[in-house]
Design a protein around this motif. Sequence first.
Motif, PDB file in Angstrom:
ATOM      1  N   TYR A   1       0.816  -1.265  -0.036  1.00 47.78           N
ATOM      2  CA  TYR A   1       0.090  -0.016   0.095  1.00 47.78           C
ATOM      3  C   TYR A   1       1.022   1.211  -0.024  1.00 47.78           C
ATOM      4  O   TYR A   1       0.565   2.347  -0.723  1.00 47.78           O
ATOM      5  N   ALA A   2       1.634   1.456   0.927  1.00 47.97           N
ATOM      6  CA  ALA A   2       2.763   2.439   0.874  1.00 47.97           C
ATOM      7  C   ALA A   2       3.489   2.807  -0.065  1.00 47.97           C
ATOM      8  O   ALA A   2       3.797   3.801  -0.639  1.00 47.97           O
TER       9      ALA A   2
ATOM     10  N   ILE B   1       0.391   3.859  -3.209  1.00 48.68           N
ATOM     11  CA  ILE B   1      -0.441   4.798  -3.127  1.00 48.68           C
ATOM     12  C   ILE B   1      -0.230   5.891  -4.075  1.00 48.68           C
ATOM     13  O   ILE B   1      -0.931   6.645  -4.517  1.00 48.68           O
ATOM     14  N   ASN B   2       0.902   6.368  -4.088  1.00 47.25           N
ATOM     15  CA  ASN B   2       1.325   7.677  -5.097  1.00 47.25           C
ATOM     16  C   ASN B   2       1.106   7.264  -6.357  1.00 47.25           C
ATOM     17  O   ASN B   2       0.972   8.078  -7.269  1.00 47.25           O
TER      18      ASN B   2
ATOM     19  N   PHE C   1     -11.493  14.469   3.855  1.00 42.12           N
ATOM     20  CA  PHE C   1     -10.215  14.998   3.717  1.00 42.12           C
ATOM     21  C   PHE C   1      -9.972  16.088   2.801  1.00 42.12           C
ATOM     22  O   PHE C   1      -9.374  17.137   2.805  1.00 42.12           O
TER      23      PHE C   1
ATOM     24  N   VAL D   1      -7.187  18.463   2.414  1.00 38.67           N
ATOM     25  CA  VAL D   1      -5.844  18.064   2.688  1.00 38.67           C
ATOM     26  C   VAL D   1      -5.707  17.137   1.384  1.00 38.67           C
ATOM     27  O   VAL D   1      -6.464  16.548   0.985  1.00 38.67           O
ATOM     28  N   PRO D   2      -4.286  17.349   0.880  1.00 45.79           N
ATOM     29  CA  PRO D   2      -3.952  16.773  -0.360  1.00 45.79           C
ATOM     30  C   PRO D   2      -3.973  15.276  -0.456  1.00 45.79           C
ATOM     31  O   PRO D   2      -3.146  14.990   0.738  1.00 45.79           O
ATOM     32  N   LEU D   3      -4.376  14.739  -1.228  1.00 41.92           N
ATOM     33  CA  LEU D   3      -4.401  13.258  -1.340  1.00 41.92           C
ATOM     34  C   LEU D   3      -3.914  12.681  -2.678  1.00 41.92           C
ATOM     35  O   LEU D   3      -4.630  13.346  -3.601  1.00 41.92           O
TER      36      LEU D   3
ATOM     37  N   PHE E   1      -0.563   9.100   6.308  1.00 37.81           N
ATOM     38  CA  PHE E   1      -0.242   9.743   5.076  1.00 37.81           C
ATOM     39  C   PHE E   1      -0.694  11.262   5.078  1.00 37.81           C
ATOM     40  O   PHE E   1       0.007  12.180   4.858  1.00 37.81           O
ATOM     41  N   ALA E   2      -1.874  11.820   5.487  1.00 40.43           N
ATOM     42  CA  ALA E   2      -2.170  12.946   5.664  1.00 40.43           C
ATOM     43  C   ALA E   2      -1.355  13.859   6.599  1.00 40.43           C
ATOM     44  O   ALA E   2      -1.455  15.158   6.524  1.00 40.43           O
TER      45      ALA E   2
ATOM     46  N   ASN F   1       1.624  14.700   4.129  1.00 43.65           N
ATOM     47  CA  ASN F   1       1.464  14.472   2.954  1.00 43.65           C
ATOM     48  C   ASN F   1       2.618  13.665   2.369  1.00 43.65           C
ATOM     49  O   ASN F   1       3.210  14.030   1.258  1.00 43.65           O
TER      50      ASN F   1
ATOM     51  N   SER G   1       4.259   9.742   1.897  1.00 43.76           N
ATOM     52  CA  SER G   1       4.005   8.041   1.870  1.00 43.76           C
ATOM     53  C   SER G   1       5.153   7.455   2.742  1.00 43.76           C
ATOM     54  O   SER G   1       4.853   6.300   3.365  1.00 43.76           O
TER      55      SER G   1
ATOM     56  N   ILE H   1       3.882   6.484   6.308  1.00 49.24           N
ATOM     57  CA  ILE H   1       3.030   5.127   6.154  1.00 49.24           C
ATOM     58  C   ILE H   1       4.020   4.290   6.698  1.00 49.24           C
ATOM     59  O   ILE H   1       3.643   3.256   7.566  1.00 49.24           O
ATOM     60  N   ALA H   2       5.397   4.277   5.966  1.00 52.72           N
ATOM     61  CA  ALA H   2       6.401   3.180   6.540  1.00 52.72           C
ATOM     62  C   ALA H   2       6.553   3.600   8.002  1.00 52.72           C
ATOM     63  O   ALA H   2       6.698   2.278   8.572  1.00 52.72           O
TER      64      ALA H   2
END
Lengths: 145, 500
Positions: free
Chosen positions: A83-84, A87-88, A130, A136-138, B405-406, B409, B411, B414-415
């Motif tokens: 997932y990590a 995600i991007n 969010f 909040v940027p996702l 994450f948020a 911002n 990733s 998350i790790a």
Amino acid sequence: MDKNKRVEIATPVFFIALSIYIFIVALTLPDVEGVFPMMIAVCMLASSVVILVKLLRTTKCIIDLTKINVMNLVKITMALIIYAVIINRVGYIISTVLLGIYSTYALGLRDLKKIVIYPVAIVLVLFVSFKLLLNVPLPMAFLDF
Amino acid sequence: MEQLWLGIVEIFTNPASLLFCVLGTMLGLIVGALPGLNSTITMSVLIPFTFGMNPSVAFCMLAGIYVGATTGGSVSAILLKIPGTGAAVVTAFDGHEMFKKGQGGLALGIATTSSVFGGVIAAFVLCFAAPFLAKQALRFGPPEYFMLAVMGLASVVGMEPKKMAKNFLAMAIGLFTSIIGISPQGGVSRYTFGLFTLCEGVSLVPMLIGLFGVSSIYEVLEEMGGVAGLTETIKNVKMRFPDRKMYRTILPIWMQSTIIGNIVGVIPGAGMTIAVFMAYDQAKRSYPKLPFGTGIPEGVAAPESANNAVTGSSMVPLLALGVPGNAASAVFLGALMIHGLRTGPALFRDNPKPAYALIVAFLLCSILLLPLMIIFCNYMASYVLRLRKEVLTSLVLILCVTGAFASANNSADIAITIAFGLVGYIMLKNKLPMGTMILANVLGKMMESNFLQTLVMADGDLSLLVTRPICLILAALTAIFLAMPIVASLKKSKREQKAA
């Protein structure tokens, strides 16, 4: 020594090794940068040794591997790592829905409709909260608008 | 008083603040009632949610969750004998017995009124003690701040004599995580293992989410044969309030337990669980003829007023000195940081509105507990406690990764969350206290910088740490906190030897 005992002893042994590492690295740091790390290393070493001695003197074990589904833990950790990484590239919505579907299945829910609907609903609510309400940027990848 | 008025105006003139006080408290009640979730996990996971909010509104929500969860734990403790939170462990002793006798509604009523009493008194303590202590903190220099942090850690390490070695190890782990990154003094990279991500250090919010949120998910997933859902059907229990005679009986217990809760809450590092056990023990000593443990109102009143007394008072050392009172108030530190607010005397001087809004929020949420607990117990509890564990755990996991994450911002956070999820799980399995670790992590940076400044001030002569008056008092308290449990344990084993 049985497997549970070996696993239990591994923790203080790991922290003994970590404390030695912290101390050695602290010796190479310039000026006073290494003073505080050395104090931490000594504290970690002393407490780990006391715990190790207590564990070796008793036959009781607080960890019972027969009651732990290790495979499940490994799988969810791998899922989180994937997932990590994605995600991007794939975007928040798709990656989180996939993670939600997998985790709901791994937790034992077998109703296919609920396995899909619950994560999708949760992710959409979070996305709206969010990204749209709180700005909040996702990461969106190809779903960006 | 003028400043307090600022807080009152800030909250009551902003409908969003009032709304989030209600929402936060209700969310706290729900989360507190669910075994496996607590205020610390929920607040950690929702902190990033408060990003875009006005700081005062964010604090209203977080204060509501903290206060609500502390009380919500009593619902499942009374109805199911499964405490929703650690703070409700003692409530289960008498609460569930009362439920078995058909007095479940009365037990819930006593728990609610006790919580309101304890919470309101604690909010007043916070209101007057925090600004007062913040003013005294202007007399604190680097040696005093260092000794304060040492005292805070000593108080939590020494609380349980049988677990001192584990507390020391958890403290060392927390201190180690605080020194990872570029050192603030010399700009030297320390213990980054060659990773660029770690150069800025370990971020507090992803670490909190991992330690409390992800590790709780691992605990659910480890169960062999899948997740066991809650199969008990809970009848709807209507809350009933005590009569005047009973209020007169339990009022002294409330006073006593609230004082204990406030004192324990103000001590940096002491936890809610300690307060509830101390309050219950004191109630037993004060009323030796009462059959505690068999289902008596006093057995519910003591722990419930004590645990809610801790909520407000644990914020006193955090707001005034930047030292969290417990793990939950350490989470507030994360929220304050996200909103660019610094704790300590500067908070009340430079940002009085959000500071006093937070104080008023605790008071308001404690009062709101009364109507919201009535609604929750009478109309929602039986449904909430039947929520499928698979869905709830999945929700928590999604919230964890989203929040991680948020928070920045990034990733890579998350790790960090995953890594600390594993660390938290290993700590849980080895019974290493996570609260101690978090406290040490939060205090670690402050300790190091103040220690090094002390070294410079004193030209390397550390006797300064015991010769300055405030340092001497703090050093004496540190020695007492560390020595008292050892002495008590030695006395107990001597008594046992004599009896044998």
